[in-house]
Design a protein around this motif. Sequence first.
Motif, mmCIF file in Angstrom:
data_model
loop_
_atom_site.group_PDB
_atom_site.id
_atom_site.type_symbol
_atom_site.label_atom_id
_atom_site.label_comp_id
_atom_site.label_asym_id
_atom_site.label_seq_id
_atom_site.Cartn_x
_atom_site.Cartn_y
_atom_site.Cartn_z
ATOM 1 N N LEU A 30 0.852 -1.181 0.000
ATOM 2 C CA LEU A 30 0.000 0.000 0.000
ATOM 3 C C LEU A 30 0.890 1.233 0.000
ATOM 4 O O LEU A 30 1.922 1.257 0.663
ATOM 5 N N ARG A 31 0.484 2.221 -0.786
ATOM 6 C CA ARG A 31 1.275 3.463 -0.795
ATOM 7 C C ARG A 31 0.326 4.636 -0.605
ATOM 8 O O ARG A 31 -0.844 4.585 -1.022
ATOM 9 N N GLU A 32 0.834 5.687 0.050
ATOM 10 C CA GLU A 32 0.021 6.866 0.299
ATOM 11 C C GLU A 32 0.004 7.712 -0.966
ATOM 12 O O GLU A 32 1.054 8.070 -1.494
ATOM 13 N N THR A 33 -1.204 7.996 -1.480
ATOM 14 C CA THR A 33 -1.323 8.776 -2.721
ATOM 15 C C THR A 33 -1.791 10.196 -2.447
ATOM 16 O O THR A 33 -1.675 11.064 -3.297
ATOM 17 N N ALA A 34 -2.362 10.439 -1.279
ATOM 18 C CA ALA A 34 -2.823 11.769 -0.856
ATOM 19 C C ALA A 34 -2.999 11.669 0.651
ATOM 20 O O ALA A 34 -2.963 10.561 1.200
ATOM 21 N N PRO A 35 -3.196 12.792 1.352
ATOM 22 C CA PRO A 35 -3.385 12.696 2.803
ATOM 23 C C PRO A 35 -4.543 11.754 3.144
ATOM 24 O O PRO A 35 -5.623 11.862 2.565
ATOM 25 N N ILE A 42 -2.701 -2.574 -7.351
ATOM 26 C CA ILE A 42 -3.368 -2.420 -8.649
ATOM 27 C C ILE A 42 -4.189 -1.131 -8.720
ATOM 28 O O ILE A 42 -5.047 -0.968 -9.582
ATOM 29 N N GLY A 43 -3.914 -0.218 -7.788
ATOM 30 C CA GLY A 43 -4.488 1.125 -7.885
ATOM 31 C C GLY A 43 -5.837 1.323 -7.210
ATOM 32 O O GLY A 43 -6.430 2.391 -7.327
ATOM 33 N N ARG A 44 -6.332 0.310 -6.494
ATOM 34 C CA ARG A 44 -7.576 0.513 -5.745
ATOM 35 C C ARG A 44 -7.280 1.379 -4.524
ATOM 36 O O ARG A 44 -6.270 1.169 -3.859
#
Length: 166
Positions: A30-35, A42-44
């Motif tokens: 899992l990566r943080e994409t926004a606060p 796979i981008g979910r």
Amino acid sequence: MSKIKLVIFDLDETLWRMEDGYCSILRPPLRETAPDTLADSIGRTIKLVGGVRELLASLSEAGIILSVASKNDAEPTTEVMHRFKIYDYFKYPQMEWNSKGKLVTRIIDLLLENDGISIKPEEALLVDDWESNVNDVRDLGVRTLHLSTDISRIEEVKGLVLEDDL
Ligand SMILES: [Mg+2]
């Protein structure tokens, strides 16, 4: 009515939102994409509902015991709670594919066995967005807030619990 001593939260669509599905379908890493937003491999995405951390802090500071009853696998649900920095607010969080009644009963039993804290059903509250979960737990005498019919926003839990206005 007795004062609420224990508030148990559902997770999916209660404390956090997903575009599709439930937490344990997420595939790490899992990566943080926004606060307060995480994306899986796979981008979910999964996003903490605004005000949740503040709500948990307020209830906790007021001496209310907090826990979780969620129909999910323990992983990556536990990781998501850690990543959103909410895990430490919860005592005996239960993530399991079992009825909410069983999960809530187990939390109450663990508090008594391990901590000597006795919680009567009417001193516990479940907050959940699924009506069937609410009905399941209400049969035990546990109080409930159904997100959408009883309250429209999760922040409302704070006033209702602290002002004893359920
Ligand atoms: Mg839910």
